[in-house]
Design a protein around this motif. Structure first.
Motif, PDB file in Angstrom:
ATOM      1  N   GLN A 250       2.615   2.403  12.432  1.00  0.00           N
ATOM      2  CA  GLN A 250       3.307   1.277  12.715  1.00  0.00           C
ATOM      3  C   GLN A 250       2.658   0.222  11.503  1.00  0.00           C
ATOM      4  OE1 GLN A 250       1.983   3.045  15.331  1.00  0.00           O
ATOM      5  NE2 GLN A 250       4.092   3.839  15.545  1.00  0.00           N
ATOM      6  N   ARG A 251       1.397   0.573  10.961  1.00  0.00           N
ATOM      7  CA  ARG A 251       0.750  -0.166   9.965  1.00  0.00           C
ATOM      8  C   ARG A 251       0.338   0.690   8.784  1.00  0.00           C
ATOM      9  NH1 ARG A 251      -3.246  -4.099  13.676  1.00  0.00           N
ATOM     10  NH2 ARG A 251      -1.665  -5.164  14.551  1.00  0.00           N
ATOM     11  N   ILE A 252       0.230  -0.056   7.685  1.00  0.00           N
ATOM     12  CA  ILE A 252      -0.310   0.386   6.330  1.00  0.00           C
ATOM     13  C   ILE A 252      -1.186  -0.239   5.916  1.00  0.00           C
ATOM     14  CG2 ILE A 252       1.803   1.981   5.939  1.00  0.00           C
ATOM     15  CD1 ILE A 252       2.807   0.099   3.856  1.00  0.00           C
ATOM     16  N   ILE A 253      -2.354   0.533   5.296  1.00  0.00           N
ATOM     17  CA  ILE A 253      -3.515  -0.290   4.453  1.00  0.00           C
ATOM     18  C   ILE A 253      -3.357   0.855   3.017  1.00  0.00           C
ATOM     19  CG2 ILE A 253      -5.724  -0.827   3.892  1.00  0.00           C
ATOM     20  CD1 ILE A 253      -6.023  -0.558   7.148  1.00  0.00           C
ATOM     21  N   ALA A 254      -3.139  -0.147   2.101  1.00  0.00           N
ATOM     22  CA  ALA A 254      -2.974   0.346   0.522  1.00  0.00           C
ATOM     23  C   ALA A 254      -4.010  -0.235  -0.243  1.00  0.00           C
ATOM     24  CB  ALA A 254      -1.707   0.178  -0.090  1.00  0.00           C
ATOM     25  N   GLN A 255      -5.122   0.463  -0.450  1.00  0.00           N
ATOM     26  CA  GLN A 255      -6.540  -0.053  -1.266  1.00  0.00           C
ATOM     27  C   GLN A 255      -6.361   0.539  -2.718  1.00  0.00           C
ATOM     28  OE1 GLN A 255      -9.327   0.958   2.559  1.00  0.00           O
ATOM     29  NE2 GLN A 255     -10.328   0.914   0.588  1.00  0.00           N
ATOM     30  N   SER A 256      -6.291  -0.391  -3.576  1.00  0.00           N
ATOM     31  CA  SER A 256      -6.304  -0.170  -5.154  1.00  0.00           C
ATOM     32  C   SER A 256      -5.486   0.912  -5.540  1.00  0.00           C
ATOM     33  CB  SER A 256      -7.847   0.299  -5.389  1.00  0.00           C
ATOM     34  OG  SER A 256      -8.744  -0.645  -4.791  1.00  0.00           O
ATOM     35  N   GLY A 257      -4.315   0.756  -5.197  1.00  0.00           N
ATOM     36  CA  GLY A 257      -3.201   1.690  -5.785  1.00  0.00           C
ATOM     37  C   GLY A 257      -1.691   1.167  -5.473  1.00  0.00           C
ATOM     38  N   SER A 258      -0.906   1.254  -6.401  1.00  0.00           N
ATOM     39  CA  SER A 258       0.528   1.028  -6.180  1.00  0.00           C
ATOM     40  C   SER A 258       1.635   1.936  -6.640  1.00  0.00           C
ATOM     41  CB  SER A 258       0.739  -0.593  -7.034  1.00  0.00           C
ATOM     42  OG  SER A 258       2.302  -0.883  -7.190  1.00  0.00           O
TER      43      SER A 258
END
Length: 378
Positions: A250-258
């Motif tokens: 239900q949620r996402i966390i994207a650290q230092s990356g695209s």
């Protein structure tokens, strides 16, 4: 003399008897200790079978905490032999009881992150579950975070991260996963012989495992956050756009990356890399089908040695637009969505997202884009 000899024999027999009593006592104590220790091991029962973990004690300031760790749980059949370069196949059961008390092997890689404690094997599709030994914040169970490691899609392992502290401080269950990287995770011929993106399918199957079994560990499968850093963050973004993942988090966390990073060339192609590796392995054949058969017969050591002989910057395998998991290049989605409805966009809109970068982290790539002498004088 005879009386003296008899007395010595009696004394000696008493000494031996005392030694035997001590040995028996020692054995009983050890056996009792083992039984007590094993009785203290956390256990969960699921349709997979009984899973036995271990306890970890953590001291934070003046507080003592306990985490239940379930390490090295396989979530797929070993991707070896004919399963190499194919989607992972789920496991329906485990040996019961299954002792999940040490991390499994990491996936084969030529990496700087490999440690002396790491064992590499193609049989590497394992996950680790960290469960806080405390009441959940909701009756439905603990919130869950699934962690996807970075490493340029070429290296990394779930066991390189210890989330026991985050588990107790956040009062959440944390799951770390392994997925195939490099040539084993992303080799693609551009057709049905080898579509690629096996590493992404590994991650997807791990998410399905969490959805199906995390309740057995006290987790809430309706409160799952998928998180990752670097290429792990790119993976998270790709999963957020994949309709096949609908309802798994239900949620996402994207650290230092695209997923729109310049180096991530996801267009179809890359067959020249397959031919380069095949040539190095002695797999020159007349058809792609024969080529893949040859590539599936080579050992992991054959691949590692072959890749070491090649220029690492020349032969790189990563995610591709395959028409299956990734149907549209993420760079094109915004433009295409202006004129038509896209399932990828609809899936993304259902999710909460947190994304960001660390200050000055771009300095880590200066060595690749600037002259070393210039960097030293900065």
């Amino acid at each position: 003399m005879r009386l003296w000899s008899i007395q010595l024999l009696i004394f000696s027999d008493r000494i031996n008897h005392m030694k035997m009593e001590n040995i028996y006592f020692f054995i009983v104590i050890c056996f009792t200790s083992l039984l007590f220790a094993s009785s203290q091991d956390p256990k969960i029962t699921s349709s997979l079978g009984e899973i036995v973990g271990k306890i970890k004690y953590i001291t934070l300031g003046l507080s003592n905490h306990t985490v239940h760790e379930y390490l090295g749980i396989p979530f797929a059949k070993p991707p070896v032999g004919d399963r190499r370069f194919r989607k992972p196949e789920p496991l329906s059961s485990l040996t019961s009881p299954f002792y999940a008390q040490s991390s499994g092997a990491i996936c084969p890689q030529i990496a700087t992150l490999v440690t002396l404690n790491d064992t590499q094997s193609e049989d590497c599709l394992y996950l680790n579950v960290y469960v806080p030994d405390q009441r959940a914040d909701k009756p439905s169970g603990h919130a869950v975070m699934v962690w996807v490691y970075g490493g340029g899609f070429q290296e990394g392992a779930g066991s390189h991260y210890d989330f026991s502290i985050l588990s107790v401080t956040g009062n959440i269950i944390v799951v770390t996963i392994n997925y195939r990287v490099g040539v084993f995770g992303f080799l693609s011929t551009g057709d049905d012989n080898a579509l690629g993106n096996y590493g992404l399918w590994d991650q997807h199957l791990a998410l399905k495992w969490v959805n199906d079994y995390i309740k057995d560990f006290g987790g809430d499968n309706q409160r799952v956050t998928l998180a990752g850093e670097s290429s792990g963050a790119m993976s998270v973004g790709l999963h957020a756009l994949a309709p096949v993942n609908r309802g798994l988090f239900q949620r996402i966390i994207a650290q230092s990356g695209s997923m729109t990073a310049p180096f991530l060339n996801m267009e179809r192609g890359g067959f020249e890399n397959v031919l380069t590796v095949a040539d190095s392995l002695g797999c020159k054949t007349d058809t792609v089908d024969q080529l893949m058969h040859c590539l599936r017969e080579k050992s992991v050591d054959d691949y590692i040695n072959a890749l070491k002989r090649l220029d690492p910057g020349r032969v790189i395998f990563g995610p591709k637009v395959d028409g299956d998991f990734v149907k549209i290049n993420p760079r094109d989605i915004a433009k295409l969505s202006e004129s038509r409805r896209l399932d990828e966009v609809e899936c993304f809109r259902l999710l909460d997202m947190l994304s960001g970068f660390n200050a000055y982290e771009g300095a880590s790539v200066l060595q690749y884009v600037m002259d070393p002498a210039t960097i030293e004088n900065m």
